[in-house]
Design an enzyme around this catalytic site. Structure first.
Site: not given
Length: 464
Positions: A73, A78, A81, A159, A283, A312, A333, A387, A414
């Site tokens: 990058c 920015c 990341c 980006c 995702q 979920y 959900e 999830d 996650c």
């Protein structure tokens, strides 16, 4: 020695956080230094002194680390990341070790952390991006991301994590804003119109959905914008306005207005064609998600005699990807538009053994009520798929799942910290897993996905 603001010293960077801050130690005190990587030797100036840690700025690089790379990058402004200055191989090793240390700290050192599964691609993988819009001091439009721990927008329209078409659409929007002097929302005053640019893209279909998040209900010269974008970008199948007039950090409001086309895109994941609306969960890394879903299906190991409960469930992608081997799939959900998408997705894929219901996973007394009312009987799942969002799930839901006595629970997370926390609670209620597999769905960033199968402990109390 106690560090004070404006102190200057030289030190080697010995570690890096998942937010991208290099870590140095001076007389045993931790100093976080932005823009540095392990192995750098730098002259550091303390800009914030604290009791447990301090924050420093790299004034001069005495020598650069062998681990440092360029080209991932090129943005100099920015800071989103965390690992853009590290090789991907080293990034993957860091993420795997991060998961291992989190589980060790949670008292789960007996859980084996499997080798991290990397993303098939490092660049252009994001099928979703939300860009805040601001004005600089010269009256120019700044379109990008918030700087870490702030609401200062840094320019990142180009980006490298997003597909190239996103950058081109943003530049077309910037030109439209400039020509028509479209105002930008100001958080302090509450004035101004444009808050965010929100883009979604189907990796397989190539379809793009554009949503402009507005502090209002109409966009000046909207017909002109539709004409420009629909002619220049045939892949745009829908242009929406989202109304958000609240003083809030939440990006999307509840109301959508369609300016052009349709309010959804199609994509294919896990062998299933999916309808995806703007607010639906999906995702962000399609190709890595294919690998994750395949692993989740392997762990779930459904058979034609199994009832699979997908909590979920979003637009139904995970449950529908397992429906061919399961006896029945029931998805729950909280986002009602996502439930409608899930039902539609089952229909267009000719999947007749899956049904979906609106329900709040935090309300264990009512979560299965709509499904049980429709079926006329209590639901006793053989397999549960979880999830949840980054915050993980609740002890109340874990206790409720245990009371349903499924054979196994497949947990997709996650956030490894909340996964470890929740696995401790699951063990309390009679379920444990011995192997966690991390997946990198977010190259260059500090995020990591994980999946684990929790099996019922032999001899565990059935009446937990």
């Amino acid at each position: 020695m106690i560090l004070k603001k404006n102190d200057v010293f030289s030190a080697e960077i010995i570690d890096i956080t998942n937010l991208g801050f290099g870590v140095a130690r001076v007389d045993g005190q931790v100093v976080f230094v932005s823009g540095t990587v392990p192995g750098d030797v730098v002259k550091i100036k303390i800009i914030k002194a604290g009791g447990s840690y301090s924050v420093g700025r790299a004034e001069e690089f005495i020598s650069y680390s062998e681990k440092r790379v360029t080209g991932r990058c090129d943005s100099s402004v920015c800071k989103s990341c965390a690992y853009k200055c590290l090789s991907y191989e080293y990034e993957k090793s860091l993420k795997e070790e991060t998961v291992r240390q989190i589980f060790k700290k949670a008292g789960l050192s007996d859980v084996e952390i499997m080798p991290l599964v990397g993303s098939p691609t490092e660049r252009g993988y994001r099928n979703k991006a939300q860009y805040p819009v601001a004005m600089d001091k010269n009256g120019g439009y700044v379109i990008g991301f918030y700087a870490p721990k702030s609401h200062r927008v840094t320019e990142a329209a180009d980006c490298p994590l997003a597909p190239e078409v996103f950058s081109k659409i943003i530049e077309a929007l910037r030109g439209f804003f400039e020509k028509n002097k479209v105002s930008v929302y100001d958080e302090e005053s509450g004035d101004g119109l444009i808050r965010h640019i929100y883009l979604r893209r189907g990796e397989i279909s190539g379809e793009v959905l554009l949503t402009l998040v507005m502090n209002g209900t109409s966009l000046p010269h909207a017909d002109e914008l539709v004409s420009i974008l629909s002619e220049k970008f045939p892949e745009i199948v829908g242009i929406l306005l989202n109304v958000n007039t609240e003083n809030t950090n939440i990006i999307l409001g509840d109301r959508f207005i369609t300016l052009f086309g349709r309010d959804y895109i199609f994509d294919t994941l896990g062998g299933v064609t999916l309808k995806i609306t703007a607010p639906s969960f999906y995702q962000v890394n399609h190709d890595a998600s294919e690998l994750l879903y395949a692993k989740a299906k392997e762990l779930a190991a459904p058979t034609k005699s199994d009832l699979l409960l997908d909590l979920y469930c979003g637009a139904g992608s995970i449950g529908l990807s397992m429906a061919d081997e399961a006896g029945e799939v029931i998805g729950v959900e909280i986002v009602e538009s996502a439930v409608e998408c899930a039902k539609f997705n089952a229909e267009i894929n000719h999947i007749f053994n899956a049904s979906f219901y609106a329900g709040d996973a935090s309300d264990t007394k009512k979560i299965l009520e709509p499904a049980e009312k429709a079926r006329g009987e209590k639901i006793k799942p053989d397999i549960v798929i979880l999830d949840p969002p980054r915050g993980g799930t609740t002890e109340e839901l874990i206790e409720h799942i245990a009371s349903l006595a499924p054979k196994r629970v497949v947990y997709i997370s996650c956030n490894p910290s909340t996964l470890a926390r929740d696995m401790v609670v699951f063990k309390k209620y009679g379920y444990e897993g011995d192997k966690v597999t991390p997946f990198d769905l977010f190259p260059l960033t500090g995020h990591v996905e994980s999946v684990v199968c929790l099996n019922k402990i032999i001899g565990a109390n059935k009446n937990v």
